[in-house]
Design a protein around this motif. Structure first.
Motif, PDB file in Angstrom:
ATOM      1  N   MET A  90     -13.576  -8.853  29.946  1.00 16.64           N
ATOM      2  CA  MET A  90     -12.714  -7.725  30.273  1.00 16.64           C
ATOM      3  C   MET A  90     -11.388  -7.779  29.509  1.00 16.64           C
ATOM      4  N   LEU A  91     -10.900  -8.991  29.223  1.00 19.11           N
ATOM      5  CA  LEU A  91      -9.699  -9.124  28.396  1.00 19.11           C
ATOM      6  C   LEU A  91      -9.943  -8.550  27.007  1.00 19.11           C
ATOM      7  N   LEU A  92     -11.073  -8.887  26.420  1.00 16.65           N
ATOM      8  CA  LEU A  92     -11.415  -8.347  25.098  1.00 16.65           C
ATOM      9  C   LEU A  92     -11.590  -6.838  25.151  1.00 16.65           C
ATOM     10  N   THR A  93     -12.176  -6.341  26.241  1.00 15.19           N
ATOM     11  CA  THR A  93     -12.342  -4.895  26.388  1.00 15.19           C
ATOM     12  C   THR A  93     -10.998  -4.191  26.457  1.00 15.19           C
ATOM     13  N   SER A  94     -10.064  -4.758  27.236  1.00 25.62           N
ATOM     14  CA  SER A  94      -8.725  -4.170  27.347  1.00 25.62           C
ATOM     15  C   SER A  94      -8.039  -4.108  25.988  1.00 25.62           C
ATOM     16  N   LEU A  95      -8.112  -5.197  25.247  1.00 26.42           N
ATOM     17  CA  LEU A  95      -7.468  -5.227  23.923  1.00 26.42           C
ATOM     18  C   LEU A  95      -8.137  -4.263  22.958  1.00 26.42           C
ATOM     19  N   ALA A  96      -9.459  -4.151  23.040  1.00 28.40           N
ATOM     20  CA  ALA A  96     -10.180  -3.241  22.142  1.00 28.40           C
ATOM     21  C   ALA A  96      -9.780  -1.787  22.406  1.00 28.40           C
ATOM     22  N   VAL A  97      -9.670  -1.421  23.672  1.00 29.76           N
ATOM     23  CA  VAL A  97      -9.247  -0.052  24.005  1.00 29.76           C
ATOM     24  C   VAL A  97      -7.825   0.192  23.507  1.00 29.76           C
ATOM     25  N   MET A  98      -6.961  -0.812  23.617  1.00 33.47           N
ATOM     26  CA  MET A  98      -5.594  -0.669  23.126  1.00 33.47           C
ATOM     27  C   MET A  98      -5.564  -0.452  21.613  1.00 33.47           C
ATOM     28  N   VAL A  99      -6.378  -1.211  20.882  1.00 41.47           N
ATOM     29  CA  VAL A  99      -6.438  -1.058  19.426  1.00 41.47           C
ATOM     30  C   VAL A  99      -6.901   0.338  19.065  1.00 41.47           C
ATOM     31  N   PHE A 100      -7.934   0.830  19.753  1.00 38.16           N
ATOM     32  CA  PHE A 100      -8.446   2.174  19.491  1.00 38.16           C
ATOM     33  C   PHE A 100      -7.363   3.218  19.751  1.00 38.16           C
ATOM     34  N   GLY A 101      -6.650   3.066  20.871  1.00 38.45           N
ATOM     35  CA  GLY A 101      -5.565   4.000  21.167  1.00 38.45           C
ATOM     36  C   GLY A 101      -4.446   3.930  20.141  1.00 38.45           C
ATOM     37  N   SER A 102      -4.130   2.732  19.656  1.00 32.83           N
ATOM     38  CA  SER A 102      -3.081   2.574  18.643  1.00 32.83           C
ATOM     39  C   SER A 102      -3.453   3.288  17.348  1.00 32.83           C
ATOM     40  N   LEU A 103      -4.710   3.178  16.950  1.00 31.89           N
ATOM     41  CA  LEU A 103      -5.152   3.838  15.720  1.00 31.89           C
ATOM     42  C   LEU A 103      -5.120   5.364  15.860  1.00 31.89           C
ATOM     43  N   ILE A 104      -5.440   5.857  17.063  1.00 28.34           N
ATOM     44  CA  ILE A 104      -5.344   7.301  17.300  1.00 28.34           C
ATOM     45  C   ILE A 104      -3.893   7.759  17.142  1.00 28.34           C
ATOM     46  N   CYS A 105      -2.961   7.023  17.758  1.00 29.16           N
ATOM     47  CA  CYS A 105      -1.542   7.393  17.680  1.00 29.16           C
ATOM     48  C   CYS A 105      -1.014   7.305  16.249  1.00 29.16           C
ATOM     49  N   ALA A 106      -1.519   6.334  15.496  1.00 31.32           N
ATOM     50  CA  ALA A 106      -1.034   6.136  14.129  1.00 31.32           C
ATOM     51  C   ALA A 106      -1.461   7.255  13.194  1.00 31.32           C
ATOM     52  N   SER A 107      -2.429   8.060  13.607  1.00 32.81           N
ATOM     53  CA  SER A 107      -2.995   9.054  12.702  1.00 32.81           C
ATOM     54  C   SER A 107      -2.670  10.484  13.095  1.00 32.81           C
ATOM     55  N   THR A 108      -1.737  10.709  14.010  1.00 32.24           N
ATOM     56  CA  THR A 108      -1.499  12.073  14.491  1.00 32.24           C
ATOM     57  C   THR A 108      -0.025  12.354  14.730  1.00 32.24           C
ATOM     58  N   ASP A 109       0.320  13.645  14.645  1.00 32.43           N
ATOM     59  CA  ASP A 109       1.617  14.154  15.077  1.00 32.43           C
ATOM     60  C   ASP A 109       1.446  15.186  16.189  1.00 32.43           C
ATOM     61  N   ASP A 110       0.220  15.338  16.664  1.00 29.37           N
ATOM     62  CA  ASP A 110      -0.080  16.301  17.714  1.00 29.37           C
ATOM     63  C   ASP A 110       0.225  15.684  19.087  1.00 29.37           C
ATOM     64  N   LEU A 111       0.914  16.414  19.930  1.00 32.28           N
ATOM     65  CA  LEU A 111       1.351  15.877  21.216  1.00 32.28           C
ATOM     66  C   LEU A 111       0.178  15.477  22.099  1.00 32.28           C
ATOM     67  N   VAL A 112      -0.824  16.360  22.229  1.00 35.06           N
ATOM     68  CA  VAL A 112      -1.941  16.082  23.129  1.00 35.06           C
ATOM     69  C   VAL A 112      -2.718  14.855  22.672  1.00 35.06           C
ATOM     70  N   ILE A 113      -2.995  14.758  21.391  1.00 32.71           N
ATOM     71  CA  ILE A 113      -3.733  13.606  20.868  1.00 32.71           C
ATOM     72  C   ILE A 113      -2.901  12.334  21.029  1.00 32.71           C
ATOM     73  N   MET A 114      -1.597  12.447  20.835  1.00 35.93           N
ATOM     74  CA  MET A 114      -0.720  11.291  21.015  1.00 35.93           C
ATOM     75  C   MET A 114      -0.742  10.811  22.467  1.00 35.93           C
ATOM     76  N   ILE A 115      -0.751  11.757  23.409  1.00 38.24           N
ATOM     77  CA  ILE A 115      -0.801  11.382  24.828  1.00 38.24           C
ATOM     78  C   ILE A 115      -2.108  10.658  25.136  1.00 38.24           C
ATOM     79  N   VAL A 116      -3.218  11.136  24.579  1.00 41.49           N
ATOM     80  CA  VAL A 116      -4.517  10.471  24.786  1.00 41.49           C
ATOM     81  C   VAL A 116      -4.469   9.043  24.240  1.00 41.49           C
ATOM     82  N   GLY A 117      -3.944   8.888  23.031  1.00 40.19           N
ATOM     83  CA  GLY A 117      -3.856   7.558  22.437  1.00 40.19           C
ATOM     84  C   GLY A 117      -2.975   6.616  23.241  1.00 40.19           C
ATOM     85  N   ARG A 118      -1.853   7.131  23.731  1.00 41.49           N
ATOM     86  CA  ARG A 118      -0.960   6.295  24.528  1.00 41.49           C
ATOM     87  C   ARG A 118      -1.594   5.907  25.868  1.00 41.49           C
TER      88      ARG A 118
END
Length: 531
Positions: A90-118
């Motif tokens: 579960m620790l690895l799962t938590s970190l993996a989801v965080m990495v995925f969210g970070s990559l989403i935030c790094a690739s957008t300037d859209d508010l809704v997509i940024m909220i999803v990533g965060r």
């Protein structure tokens, strides 16, 4: 070869994995620091978010609120999943989801997509209780106190170190680089966890409580939304009051359901015991105290000197002045272990609360120079470090080993609720005491001092609550998944646990037919003869 839980004979208790735990503590602490960095990385650019995301200020705050809500929901759920299916998994799962969210935030300037990533980034908050649970399962007793202290303090350490680093990146690079850095840290933490951290064999009995998880999630969202958005919506608006009322109804119904569930998400009967309940209430007060300084000092340091009380420092210098808060928290972990070994975690917690009160009290008169804010940060960091370090030891000493993840997840949630309350109350105080200067409203010295007084009051309440904590806690029997003694374990009398850090004492080993009983925290490891 070491047997897994399902291969283990009845009556045999898995002990800590010795000889291979040299890197477990720094790796798990690094995972906790990574989570703290994720939480803190947007602090230097909060005021610029409306322009960066092309939205109004009220909507921009959802970028921060989404992480808070997701973290509050994920923390107890991931803790329970770790108890059932494996804490490292579960620790690895938590970190993996965080990495995925970070990559989403790094690739957008859209508010809704940024909220999803965060929001996805917020799921990493479960790493703190999971790391503490792994430490209990795999570390020998003599290393456990300082290890848990370091893990519990990692949220402050990472936050303190991330502030100046994030400010430096925000000043000299594109702000999306902050999320790329967060993703890189997450990947590194995952790799190190895979290489160094073993999967503890202990599993809790039962199945995951889906209805309980949904009910708790809905109740927390309805509670924390008005707390964090009340200043925007209005504290007496129908939406704010309606959500608070709905949260109370939902959480009461959820509690009734959990009391009747054979495998609850949160064992409310255990949580209602004096030692657990008081520790969680104290955690809320510590959360209030921790976040108050993070809200006040950076603003005071960055206000222009023309206000008459602002210190006129840059974003980076302000981060460096606050950084000792986290660094001091890290250095008091060994001190906590020594004090707790002699006096117990209750005394350490109370000492930490006293130091926090002294720090805030002194801070009322130490706001006229940058070096004075460093002194405040050091004193508060020492006190918060001692207090945070004591909380997991108190929780672990009061619950079954099979409930470690869920219990620490609930305790971490209480801290998050404290920081949310601190953000709402102090934000309201600073807003109501601000004055108009030019085109903007700026906080006043009266607001800063009132905020420090609120934090001092919260700490004193926590100190009174901590005084009623018992000095000793009984240990509970542990059910090992797959063992033949599961059904009989509940009937076995439990040994009395010494406080965390107390001198070890040995008791006679039970007969081979008896069910496995976990050694209490602070007691030596023992194994019953294999049949």
């Amino acid at each position: 070869m070491r047997r897994t839980t399902n291969e283990q004979r009845a009556g045999e208790l898995p002990g800590p994995r010795r000889g291979k735990d040299g890197g477990v503590v720094p790796v798990l602490a690094f995972a906790g620091i990574t989570v703290a960095v994720m939480q803190t990385l947007l602090v230097p650019v909060i005021k610029d978010l409306p322009a960066l995301l092309d939205t109004d200020p009220a909507d921009a705050t959802w970028v921060m609120t989404a992480t808070l809500l997701a973290g509050a929901v994920a923390t107890p759920i991931m803790g329970r999943l770790g108890d059932l299916y494996g804490k490292r998994r579960m620790l690895l799962t938590s970190l993996a989801v965080m990495v995925f969210g970070s990559l989403i935030c790094a690739s957008t300037d859209d508010l809704v997509i940024m909220i999803v990533g965060r929001a996805l980034q917020g799921f990493a908050m479960g790493a703190i209780p999971l790391g503490i649970g792994i430490m209990r399962d795999v570390l020998p007793h003599e290393k456990l106190g300082s290890a848990m202290a370091l893990m519990s303090s990692s949220i402050g350490v990472g936050g303190g170190l991330a502030l100046p680093a994030a400010a430096l990146v925000a000043q000299h690079a594109d702000w999306h680089a902050l999320f790329l850095g967060s993703a890189a840290l997450g990947v590194l933490a995952m790799v190190l966890t895979l290489l160094v951290v073993p999967e503890p064999p202990l599993r809790a009995p039962g199945r995951f409580d889906v209805v309980g998880a949904l009910g708790l999630s809905l109740g927390l969202v309805c509670l924390l939304l008005p707390v964090t958005k009340g200043s925007d919506w209005g504290w007496t608006s129908p939406l704010t009051l309606g959500l608070i009322a709905a949260s109370l109804v939902i959480l009461v119904l959820w509690g009734l359901f959990e009391l009747r569930s054979p495998a609850p998400l949160v064992d409310l009967r255990t949580s209602a015991r004096r030692e657990v309940l008081l520790t969680n209430l104290v955690s809320i007060m510590v959360g209030v105290a921790f976040y108050a300084v993070s809200l006040v000092l950076p603003q005071l340091l960055q206000l222009p000197a023309s206000t008459g009380y602002g210190l006129g420092q840059s974003m980076v210098v302000a981060g460096l002045c606050v950084a000792p808060l986290g660094v001091t928290m890290m250095f008091v972990a060994p001190l906590y272990a020594r004090i707790s070994a002699r006096r117990g975690p209750k005394v350490t917690l109370m000492l930490g609360m006293l130091v926090i009160a002294v720090g805030y009290g002194a801070g009322l008169g130490l706001m006229s120079a940058a070096w004075q804010t460093v002194v405040i940060a050091v004193v508060l960091g020492a006190g918060i470090g001692l207090a945070y370090s004591s909380l997991p030891a108190l929780i672990i000493g009061a619950v079954d080993a099979s409930e470690t993840g869920a219990a620490n997840g609930l305790n971490t949630l209480m801290r998050s609720i404290g920081t949310s309350l601190s953000s709402a109350v102090i934000g309201m105080v600073l807003a109501n005491t601000s004055v108009r200067m030019g085109a903007v409203d700026v906080p006043t010295m009266e607001g800063f001092r009132t905020s420090f007084m609120i934090a001092t009051g919260a700490v004193l309440i926590g100190l009174v609550l901590a005084a009623f904590l018992p000095a000793q806690r009984p240990a509970r029997p542990v059910l090992l998944a797959g063992s033949a003694g599961d059904a009989a374990a509940a009937a076995e009398p439990a040994p009395v646990a010494a406080p965390v850090g107390a001198p070890e004492r040995r008791t006679p080993a039970p007969a081979a037919e008896s069910a496995p009983v976990a050694a209490p925290v602070g007691a030596p490891e023992r194994r019953t003869p294999a049949p």
